[in-house]
Design an enzyme around this catalytic site. Structure first.
Site, mmCIF file in Angstrom:
data_model
loop_
_atom_site.group_PDB
_atom_site.id
_atom_site.type_symbol
_atom_site.label_atom_id
_atom_site.label_comp_id
_atom_site.label_asym_id
_atom_site.label_seq_id
_atom_site.Cartn_x
_atom_site.Cartn_y
_atom_site.Cartn_z
ATOM 1 N N ARG A 102 7.129 -59.122 -24.777
ATOM 2 C CA ARG A 102 7.089 -60.095 -25.861
ATOM 3 C C ARG A 102 6.379 -61.383 -25.465
ATOM 4 O O ARG A 102 6.523 -62.411 -26.119
ATOM 5 C CB ARG A 102 8.513 -60.386 -26.355
ATOM 6 C CG ARG A 102 9.214 -59.121 -26.875
ATOM 7 C CD ARG A 102 10.295 -59.420 -27.879
ATOM 8 N NE ARG A 102 9.792 -60.025 -29.093
ATOM 9 C CZ ARG A 102 10.190 -61.198 -29.562
ATOM 10 N NH1 ARG A 102 11.071 -61.903 -28.901
ATOM 11 N NH2 ARG A 102 9.685 -61.675 -30.672
ATOM 12 N N GLY A 103 5.610 -61.349 -24.371
ATOM 13 C CA GLY A 103 4.884 -62.551 -23.960
ATOM 14 C C GLY A 103 3.673 -62.782 -24.841
ATOM 15 O O GLY A 103 3.080 -61.847 -25.357
ATOM 16 N N CYS A 104 3.304 -64.068 -25.028
ATOM 17 C CA CYS A 104 2.128 -64.397 -25.846
ATOM 18 C C CYS A 104 0.873 -64.550 -24.998
ATOM 19 O O CYS A 104 -0.221 -64.662 -25.538
ATOM 20 C CB CYS A 104 2.368 -65.681 -26.626
ATOM 21 S SG CYS A 104 3.522 -65.449 -27.976
ATOM 22 N N VAL A 105 1.036 -64.612 -23.684
ATOM 23 C CA VAL A 105 -0.143 -64.796 -22.829
ATOM 24 C C VAL A 105 -0.221 -63.625 -21.848
ATOM 25 O O VAL A 105 0.792 -63.197 -21.313
ATOM 26 C CB VAL A 105 -0.068 -66.130 -22.054
ATOM 27 C CG1 VAL A 105 -1.225 -66.230 -21.080
ATOM 28 C CG2 VAL A 105 -0.084 -67.296 -23.015
#
Lengths: 105, 171
Positions: A102-105
């Site tokens: 669920r990381g954005c980066v």
């Protein structure tokens, strides 16, 4: 939760096909998910990534980011995208029996 | 997500402003697109070009003047989010540097790369980075001034050609 069959073994997956219990994972399941995801036969290089991600998940409770794997010299970002085209973090996690990152980066 | 809706295949992002927080959203969105297997290009124009210029790309600052929501950053200093932050305070020398330093620390903790590293990561991921011809002419810049990862300098027309089939997002 839906049940999916991989090489005769029934395992529970979530709505998006990620294993709900990573402990039932094995290399045959990985190979079967890889085929579904359009990733060719899994090589040692694929397993370098998957095994590292699984170990990191056991330690930290989350899968490592693409950036972390690049910085730790596990795999250069460019190669990671070549190995898992169409979304490396997500696909490697799925093939490795881990939850969707669920990381954005 | 609607089942009928067609998934996004390609995005073109435009960055026209050059503060630190003006540049990051495009890099996060572009890189995030690649992480989902979506084609991505980022087009830097006018002050956004500061993110590509080798001499300035590591020196982008948080704007502390004219940002009435700056109080949102105060919990980083263990102050309530409702503490007023008048724009005049933001004009005091050093405040922008301090806010930038604080923001960069916070980003490193969140595993967000610096601007040059982010551009490297985005292009390693297959993303493309372009500079705007008009902005380059205006600021007297050449390709030699820019990050090695920049694919080229585009006119507006060329930008639209490259963006065929893409969703265009002005950040």
């Amino acid at each position: 939760m839906p049940i999916k069959e991989f090489n005769g073994l029934s395992v529970e997956v979530d709505e998006e096909g990620f294993l709900t219990d990573r402990t039932v994972w094995n290399k045959d399941i990985a190979a079967a998910i890889a085929v579904e995801e359009g990733i060719g036969p899994l090589t040692d290089r694929h397993f370098d990534v998957i095994n590292f991600m699984r170990e990191a998940f056991e330690k930290h409770g989350t899968a490592p980011s693409i950036r972390q794997m690049n910085k730790m010299n596990i795999i250069p970002t460019r190669e990671l995208y070549e190995l898992f085209p169409g979304g490396p973090a997500k696909k490697a996690a799925k093939i490795g029996g881990l939850p969707k990152p669920r990381g954005c980066v | 997500m609607s089942e009928q809706a067609e998934s996004i295949k390609k995005v073109s992002l435009i960055v026209s402003k050059g503060s630190l927080v003006d540049v990051y959203p495009a890099l996060v969105l572009g890189n995030g697109a690649r992480m989902e297997g979506i084609e991505a290009a980022i087009f830097f124009t006018f002050f956004g070009l500061g993110a590509l210029i080798k001499k300035t790309q590591n020196k982008l600052k948080v704007a502390t003047v004219g940002n009435p929501a700056l109080n949102m950053a105060l919990p980083m200093l263990k102050m309530p989010i409702t503490t007023p932050f008048p724009t005049l305070m933001g004009a005091i020398p050093g405040v922008s540097n301090f806010a930038t330093w604080m923001m960069k620390n916070e980003m490193e903790d969140l595993d967000i790369p610096t601007i040059p590293e982010f551009i490297e990561m985005f292009t390693d991921a297959g993303g493309e980075v372009y500079a705007c011809k008009l902005g380059m002419d205006m600021f007297k810049l050449s390709m030699d001034d820019l990050d090695d990862r920049v694919s080229g300098v585009l006119t507006v027309g060329e930008f639209y050609e490259k963006s065929a089939g893409a969703s265009i997002i002005f950040t």
